[in-house]
Scaffold this motif. Structure first.
Motif, PDB file in Angstrom:
ATOM      1  N   ARG A   1     -15.833  -8.746  22.143  1.00 29.99           N
ATOM      2  CA  ARG A   1     -14.484  -9.252  21.861  1.00 29.99           C
ATOM      3  C   ARG A   1     -13.554  -8.123  21.440  1.00 29.99           C
ATOM      4  O   ARG A   1     -12.419  -8.036  21.910  1.00 29.99           O
ATOM      5  CB  ARG A   1     -14.548 -10.299  20.758  1.00 29.99           C
TER       6      ARG A   1
ATOM      7  N   TYR B   1     -12.421  -6.020  24.310  1.00 26.32           N
ATOM      8  CA  TYR B   1     -11.298  -6.592  25.056  1.00 26.32           C
ATOM      9  C   TYR B   1      -9.994  -6.403  24.292  1.00 26.32           C
ATOM     10  O   TYR B   1      -8.947  -6.123  24.886  1.00 26.32           O
ATOM     11  CB  TYR B   1     -11.515  -8.084  25.330  1.00 26.32           C
ATOM     12  N   GLU B   2     -10.036  -6.553  22.986  1.00 23.06           N
ATOM     13  CA  GLU B   2      -8.821  -6.394  22.183  1.00 23.06           C
ATOM     14  C   GLU B   2      -8.234  -4.987  22.337  1.00 23.06           C
ATOM     15  O   GLU B   2      -7.004  -4.824  22.418  1.00 23.06           O
ATOM     16  CB  GLU B   2      -9.124  -6.686  20.713  1.00 23.06           C
TER      17      GLU B   2
ATOM     18  N   ALA C   1      -6.622  -4.805  25.703  1.00 26.53           N
ATOM     19  CA  ALA C   1      -5.385  -5.580  25.670  1.00 26.53           C
ATOM     20  C   ALA C   1      -4.257  -4.778  25.024  1.00 26.53           C
ATOM     21  O   ALA C   1      -3.104  -4.843  25.465  1.00 26.53           O
ATOM     22  CB  ALA C   1      -5.604  -6.892  24.925  1.00 26.53           C
TER      23      ALA C   1
ATOM     24  N   TYR D   1     -10.707  -5.568  32.326  1.00 22.95           N
ATOM     25  CA  TYR D   1     -11.908  -5.461  31.492  1.00 22.95           C
ATOM     26  C   TYR D   1     -13.104  -5.961  32.311  1.00 22.95           C
ATOM     27  O   TYR D   1     -13.084  -7.090  32.826  1.00 22.95           O
ATOM     28  CB  TYR D   1     -11.683  -6.312  30.247  1.00 22.95           C
TER      29      TYR D   1
ATOM     30  N   LEU E   1     -14.902 -14.469  23.342  1.00 16.48           N
ATOM     31  CA  LEU E   1     -14.099 -13.461  24.035  1.00 16.48           C
ATOM     32  C   LEU E   1     -12.999 -14.131  24.858  1.00 16.48           C
ATOM     33  O   LEU E   1     -11.837 -13.703  24.839  1.00 16.48           O
ATOM     34  CB  LEU E   1     -15.004 -12.614  24.928  1.00 16.48           C
TER      35      LEU E   1
ATOM     36  N   ARG F   1     -10.256 -15.478  22.682  1.00 20.41           N
ATOM     37  CA  ARG F   1      -9.405 -14.419  22.156  1.00 20.41           C
ATOM     38  C   ARG F   1      -8.420 -13.928  23.218  1.00 20.41           C
ATOM     39  O   ARG F   1      -7.242 -13.709  22.924  1.00 20.41           O
ATOM     40  CB  ARG F   1     -10.266 -13.260  21.667  1.00 20.41           C
ATOM     41  N   ALA F   2      -8.906 -13.771  24.445  1.00 19.07           N
ATOM     42  CA  ALA F   2      -8.025 -13.362  25.532  1.00 19.07           C
ATOM     43  C   ALA F   2      -6.925 -14.395  25.753  1.00 19.07           C
ATOM     44  O   ALA F   2      -5.760 -14.054  26.001  1.00 19.07           O
ATOM     45  CB  ALA F   2      -8.841 -13.163  26.814  1.00 19.07           C
ATOM     46  N   HIS F   3      -7.273 -15.677  25.637  1.00 22.61           N
ATOM     47  CA  HIS F   3      -6.301 -16.765  25.821  1.00 22.61           C
ATOM     48  C   HIS F   3      -5.239 -16.724  24.724  1.00 22.61           C
ATOM     49  O   HIS F   3      -4.038 -16.877  25.006  1.00 22.61           O
ATOM     50  CB  HIS F   3      -7.037 -18.105  25.810  1.00 22.61           C
TER      51      HIS F   3
ATOM     52  N   THR G   1      -3.661 -13.014  27.528  1.00 24.15           N
ATOM     53  CA  THR G   1      -4.341 -12.281  28.600  1.00 24.15           C
ATOM     54  C   THR G   1      -3.508 -11.110  29.117  1.00 24.15           C
ATOM     55  O   THR G   1      -3.158 -11.056  30.304  1.00 24.15           O
ATOM     56  CB  THR G   1      -4.708 -13.233  29.774  1.00 24.15           C
TER      57      THR G   1
ATOM     58  N   ASP H   1      -6.587  -8.317  32.435  1.00 22.24           N
ATOM     59  CA  ASP H   1      -7.502  -9.201  33.161  1.00 22.24           C
ATOM     60  C   ASP H   1      -8.924  -8.970  32.654  1.00 22.24           C
ATOM     61  O   ASP H   1      -9.227  -7.922  32.079  1.00 22.24           O
ATOM     62  CB  ASP H   1      -7.443  -8.907  34.666  1.00 22.24           C
ATOM     63  N   TRP H   2      -9.797  -9.940  32.873  1.00 24.50           N
ATOM     64  CA  TRP H   2     -11.202  -9.732  32.532  1.00 24.50           C
ATOM     65  C   TRP H   2     -12.089 -10.246  33.657  1.00 24.50           C
ATOM     66  O   TRP H   2     -11.826 -11.274  34.278  1.00 24.50           O
ATOM     67  CB  TRP H   2     -11.590 -10.361  31.204  1.00 24.50           C
TER      68      TRP H   2
END
Length: 264
Positions: A156, A159-160, A163, A176, A187, A190-192, A196, A199-200
């Motif tokens: 997570r 990704y942060e 971002a 990502y 994860l 958190r992206a939501h 976003t 992208d993941w």
């Protein structure tokens, strides 16, 4: 000015001598990446200087890595798409009794874990490291449970960081990329929440339930139209023979149930 000096040009370790030594060590270690410290340094005086540098309590690995991260971000600005690859590596110290080490895949193994984020272009050009996690596991207790940090947080937080870079460099599309261990709802949630900005792309490990329906992810995606197909040779490894493999690309927009009666 050599490449190591350029890569660490922004380093600030609180002492010009430490800054200079960091550049020299980077050159030495890069020239012989698989060698021991004495072999890479090429002499006893240089070896002692290396150990003195590495023994500095005021210098952390993050301090040394940060100027490289800054250079990686600058290089990334020149590309329309940057893939941010994440995975975990075991640093195995061969059972040595060194303070700060912990168990690896087996309790008898001693070492640490490194979880970097490597930036590359779709054309496979490496740009550098963007982020890293490093930690040592705690031994299991009498109940067979392992205390310490929740290791899934690294996915997570990884990704942060990506971002954050995506928001600071809107001219580049950041993606990502992670394996099945990153298939965790935390994860995605958190992206939501972040909207976003990056992208993941995650390899699915769980055949998740979709929304409030009984439909499952893999079955629904398997029914979608094939958008592309490639064939390649999958080399052998222990317990598996080499074979010709076919990989298909499909696309389907879905919503996952988050376990609390909501969809993400």
């Amino acid at each position: 000015m050599g490449w190591a000096h350029k890569e660490l040009s922004g380093i600030h370790l609180g002492d010009k001598r430490l800054n200079k030594r960091s550049v020299k060590l980077l050159e030495s270690f890069a020239s012989k990446p698989s060698a021991s410290i004495p072999t890479a340094c090429g002499g006893w005086s240089e070896t002692l200087a290396a150990y003195r540098f590495l023994g500095q309590d005021v210098v952390t690995w993050r301090d040394i890595l940060q100027p490289h991260i800054d250079c990686t971000l600058i290089r990334s600005q020149a590309y329309p798409v940057v893939l941010c690859l994440q995975d975990t590596t075991e640093l195995d110290f061969n059972g040595q009794s060194i303070e700060g080490l912990g168990p690896l895949s087996y309790e008898a193994q001693r070492g640490m874990y490194l979880h970097p984020t490597l930036a590359v272009t779709p054309e496979r050009l490496p740009l550098g490291v963007l982020d890293a996690w490093m930690w040592a596991r705690e031994p299991k207790n009498a109940d067979g449970e392992r205390p310490g940090i929740c290791e899934s947080v690294r996915w997570r937080e990884g990704y942060e960081r990506v971002a954050e870079y995506a928001e600071s460099q809107p001219g580049t599309r950041w993606v990502y990329v992670a394996d099945r261990e990153a298939d965790i709802l935390e994860l995605m949630q958190r992206a939501h929440v972040l909207g976003t900005p990056a992208d993941w792309l995650i390899r699915a490990q769980h055949n998740r339930k979709l929304g409030q329906d009984e439909a499952k992810l893999w079955e629904q995606v398997g029914q979608a139209k094939v958008l592309g197909e490639i064939q390649f040779y999958l080399p052998p490894r222990p317990g598996r023979q080499g074979r010709q493999a076919t990989q298909q690309l499909r696309s389907l927009r879905v919503r996952f149930a988050d376990g609390g009666g909501r969809n993400v």
